[in-house]
Design an enzyme around this catalytic site. Structure first.
Site, short mmCIF file in Angstrom:
data_model
loop_
_atom_site.label_atom_id
_atom_site.label_comp_id
_atom_site.label_asym_id
_atom_site.label_seq_id
_atom_site.Cartn_x
_atom_site.Cartn_y
_atom_site.Cartn_z
CE1 TYR A 1 -6.54 -11.48 -136.58
CE2 TYR A 1 -7.91 -12.90 -137.77
CZ TYR A 1 -7.67 -11.73 -136.87
OH TYR A 1 -8.85 -11.18 -136.28
CB ILE B 1 -5.72 -6.04 -141.10
CG1 ILE B 1 -4.95 -6.35 -142.01
CG2 ILE B 1 -7.27 -6.52 -141.42
CD1 ILE B 1 -4.54 -7.77 -142.43
CB THR C 1 -14.62 -7.73 -139.86
OG1 THR C 1 -13.74 -7.49 -138.69
CG2 THR C 1 -15.77 -6.63 -139.70
CE LYS D 1 -6.61 -8.60 -138.26
NZ LYS D 1 -8.05 -8.95 -138.77
#
Length: 314
Positions: A136, A207, A49, A164
């Site tokens: 992740y 997250i 992001t 994640k």
């Protein structure tokens, strides 16, 4: 290693750019302070992001340093992943030197390592950097899924503290949570629409992209779910549902940066090859944001009359 509480809401921060595509550090720090004041449990700069793919290594470190400097009492978890183990290690070392409290490491993308290669990649970094690290998994971006057996093996490492989950596979997410119950290991949603289901199968939080726009409501939803109040959590999940959908009508972070600009939190500028949100989606996004402002105002009024605030429900 200092322990890091990986429960709650951790916004995946945007990186604002000025008209010359330079990082707007003043806006970045103001945004970090806004999110901290809203009650989030930590901040995650320079992830997907945060447009990490178009930042130089020096810019990565500068963003991490700026966010750390801006906040008072929330941990900063730096995105430091790469498809090159040496590069990920270098970024992780520099983030650690800058004062990051933890690391978020996307799995190596494009070169599609086998599961044994993923284990070697993560263990190399965890053996070297004495910070809590979050694995992740986002196969849609990387082309490779981190299988449950791999995640469970990595969870045994003292410096690998979380996972994640952005695979969209709730069965897999639940299996990882189930098989790591005896480890000091957190499973965090990486998909806003699946945050509540992820918590229901043993996850500890999120997250979140959505939390950049609606941190208070996201914190209230996650807090209610972690407290076992699933009726309230479900109501808030449904309230946020239209925003979840509109924040992913195009590639993240295109829609969320547009929403940030609409709300006055930061510019919608992107670095190429990402582009501004298509005009066909902007009007609907504005309408969703206006509805949520009205909802937040009503919730604040209602909770105040009961002697509590939305944030206080966390």
């Amino acid at each position: 290693m200092t322990a890091l509480d990986l429960s709650g809401v951790f916004p995946a921060m945007c990186t604002p750019f000025d008209s010359d595509e330079r990082i707007d550090f003043e806006t970045l720090q103001t945004d970090a302070q806004r999110l901290e004041a809203a009650g989030v449990d930590g901040l995650v700069p320079v992830g997907s992001t945060g447009e990490s793919a178009t930042l130089t290594h020096d810019e990565h470190v500068q963003v991490v340093e700026a966010v750390i400097e801006a906040v008072d009492d929330v941990p900063v978890i730096a995105g430091t992943g790469s498809n090159n183990t040496r590069e990920a290690l270098e970024l992780s070392e520099r983030a650690a030197d800058a004062g990051a409290d933890g690391l978020l490491l996307i799995s190596p993308y494009y070169n599609k390592p086998e599961q044994r290669g993923l284990i070697e990649h993560y263990e190399t970094i965890a053996d070297t950097i004495d910070l809590p690290q979050i694995v992740y998994n986002v196969p849609s971006r990387t082309g490779r899924n981190i299988e449950p057996d791999t995640a469970v093996e990595l969870a045994a490492h003292e410096n690998i503290s979380g996972y994640k989950a952005a695979s969209g596979d709730l069965g897999q997410i639940g299996e990882i949570a189930e098989r790591t119950t005896d480890e000091d290991f957190a499973v965090l949603s990486g998909d806003d629409a699946l945050t509540l289901p992820t918590i229901s199968v043993g996850g500890t939080g999120t997250i979140s992209v959505c939390a950049n726009i609606e941190p208070e409501l996201t914190c209230a939803m996650v807090g209610a779910a972690l407290d076992g109040d699933y009726a309230r959590a479900q109501d808030l999940h449904h309230t946020l549902g239209p925003l979840y959908r509109h924040l992913f009508v195009e590639t993240n972070p295109i829609p969320v940066k547009e929403a940030m600009e609409i709300r006055g939190y930061g510019p919608a500028r992107m670095r190429s090859p990402l582009t501004r949100l298509s005009e066909e989606y902007r009007e609907d996004l504005e309408a969703v944001l206006a509805d949520l402002e009205d909802e937040s105002a009503r919730a604040g009024t209602t909770d105040a009359s009961d002697g509590a605030t939305v944030e206080g429900d966390r």
